[in-house]
Design an enzyme around this catalytic site. Sequence first.
Site, PDB file in Angstrom:
ATOM      1  N   ASP A   1       7.766  -2.491  -1.282  1.00  0.00           N
ATOM      2  CA  ASP A   1       7.006  -2.378  -0.026  1.00  0.00           C
ATOM      3  C   ASP A   1       6.277  -1.029   0.086  1.00  0.00           C
ATOM      4  O   ASP A   1       6.200  -0.277  -0.884  1.00  0.00           O
ATOM      5  CB  ASP A   1       7.914  -2.702   1.166  1.00  0.00           C
ATOM      6  CG  ASP A   1       7.162  -3.628   2.101  1.00  0.00           C
ATOM      7  OD1 ASP A   1       6.233  -3.133   2.785  1.00  0.00           O
ATOM      8  OD2 ASP A   1       7.431  -4.842   2.103  1.00  0.00           O
ATOM      9  N   HIS A   2       5.729  -0.758   1.259  1.00  0.00           N
ATOM     10  CA  HIS A   2       4.799   0.363   1.402  1.00  0.00           C
ATOM     11  C   HIS A   2       5.426   1.728   1.067  1.00  0.00           C
ATOM     12  O   HIS A   2       6.597   1.974   1.312  1.00  0.00           O
ATOM     13  CB  HIS A   2       4.230   0.410   2.835  1.00  0.00           C
ATOM     14  CG  HIS A   2       5.290   0.675   3.856  1.00  0.00           C
ATOM     15  ND1 HIS A   2       5.651   1.932   4.239  1.00  0.00           N
ATOM     16  CD2 HIS A   2       6.078  -0.173   4.556  1.00  0.00           C
ATOM     17  CE1 HIS A   2       6.602   1.866   5.141  1.00  0.00           C
ATOM     18  NE2 HIS A   2       6.884   0.587   5.353  1.00  0.00           N
ATOM     19  N   ASP A   3       4.617   2.585   0.504  1.00  0.00           N
ATOM     20  CA  ASP A   3       4.940   4.000   0.301  1.00  0.00           C
ATOM     21  C   ASP A   3       6.167   4.254  -0.574  1.00  0.00           C
ATOM     22  O   ASP A   3       6.889   5.239  -0.356  1.00  0.00           O
ATOM     23  CB  ASP A   3       5.133   4.692   1.668  1.00  0.00           C
ATOM     24  CG  ASP A   3       3.881   4.550   2.525  1.00  0.00           C
ATOM     25  OD1 ASP A   3       2.796   4.856   2.018  1.00  0.00           O
ATOM     26  OD2 ASP A   3       3.995   4.106   3.690  1.00  0.00           O
TER      27      ASP A   3
ATOM     28  N   GLY B   1       9.141   3.011   1.730  1.00  0.00           N
ATOM     29  CA  GLY B   1       9.494   4.422   1.555  1.00  0.00           C
ATOM     30  C   GLY B   1      10.680   4.689   0.662  1.00  0.00           C
ATOM     31  O   GLY B   1      11.333   5.733   0.776  1.00  0.00           O
TER      32      GLY B   1
ATOM     33  N   PRO C   1       0.805  -1.233   0.000  1.00  0.00           N
ATOM     34  CA  PRO C   1       0.000   0.000   0.000  1.00  0.00           C
ATOM     35  C   PRO C   1       0.840   1.286   0.000  1.00  0.00           C
ATOM     36  O   PRO C   1       1.938   1.329   0.545  1.00  0.00           O
ATOM     37  CB  PRO C   1      -0.801  -0.095   1.315  1.00  0.00           C
ATOM     38  CG  PRO C   1      -0.829  -1.537   1.644  1.00  0.00           C
ATOM     39  CD  PRO C   1       0.455  -2.121   1.124  1.00  0.00           C
TER      40      PRO C   1
END
Length: 208
Positions: free
Chosen positions: A135-137, A155, A118
Site C-alpha cells: 500500500d501507499h508510502d 507506510g 502511490p
Amino acid sequence: MLPVILIGGGGHAKVCMDVLSLLNIQVLGYVTPDAAPPSLPFVRIGDDEAVLHYPASSIALVNGIGFHPEHERRKKAYSTFKDKGYSFLSIVHPSAVVAEGVHLSEGVQIMAGAILQPGTHIEENTIVNTRASVDHDCRIGPHVHLAPGSLLCGGVTVQQDAYIGAGATIIQGIRIHEKSLIGAGSVVVREVRPHTKVYGVPAREVTK
Ligand SMILES: CC(=O)SCCNC(=O)CCNC(=O)[C@H](O)C(C)(C)COP(=O)(O)OP(=O)(O)OC[C@H]1O[C@@H](n2cnc3c(N)ncnc32)[C@H](O)[C@@H]1OP(=O)(O)O
C-alpha cells in the site's frame, strides 16, 4: 530493448520467463550451474561463466534465482554480475497494478496480480511476488522477497534481505529490519528486529 539472458533454471526462472514472453522481450537462453534439470523450454547457454562471452553492453540479465532465506544465491548472482558491469532488467507482469510515481530500482520483479500503491519505493533485486499487495508510502529495501499474497499496509518499511512469507500481513507504519524472516500467514503488529524470525497471529519472535 536489449535481448535477455536469464540466470537460473528453476521455478522462479520459469515465472520470469513467462513475464518476459508476455512483454515480447527476446530471450537468448538461460544459464545454470549444471545441465539438469532442464525445467525451461528454452536454450541452456551454459553455466554462469557463459554470460561473460556476451559484452555487458549487448545484453540485459534477469535474475531467475528465487529467494531462499537459507542461502544467498540470488543476491550473490546479482552482485557478481553487477561487479562485472552487467545490468539487470526490471520486469512487471502486465496484470500488476503499479501506481504512477512508484519507484522501481534495477532488477526489481513485479509478478502477476501484484499491487503497488502511490508513494512506494522499491530497491534493487527485490521480488514482489504473485498477488502481493503493497500500500501507499512503503519503503522496500534491496534483495527483499515479498512472497505470494503478502500484504503490506500503508507506510511499512522493509529493510534489505528481509523475507515476508506467503500471505503475511504487516499492519501500517511497521518497520521490518534487515535479514528478518516473517512466517507465512503471520500478522505483524510490532517492529521486527534485525536477523530475527517471527511467525503467528500476532507474530512473535522465535529463536533462529
Ligand atoms: C513462489 C513461492 O513458492 S515463494 C515461497 C513462499 N513460502 C513461504 O512464505 C514460507 C515461509 N516459511 C514459513 O512460514 C516457515 O514455516 C518458517 C520459516 C516460519 C518456520 O520454519 P521452521 O523454523 O523450519 O519451523 P518448523 O517448520 O520447524 O516449525 C516449528 C513450529 O512452528 C510452527 N510454524 C511454522 N511456520 C509457521 C507459521 N508460518 N505460522 C505459524 N506457525 C508456524 C510449526 O507448526 C511448528 O509448530 P509445532 O512445534 O507446534 O509443531
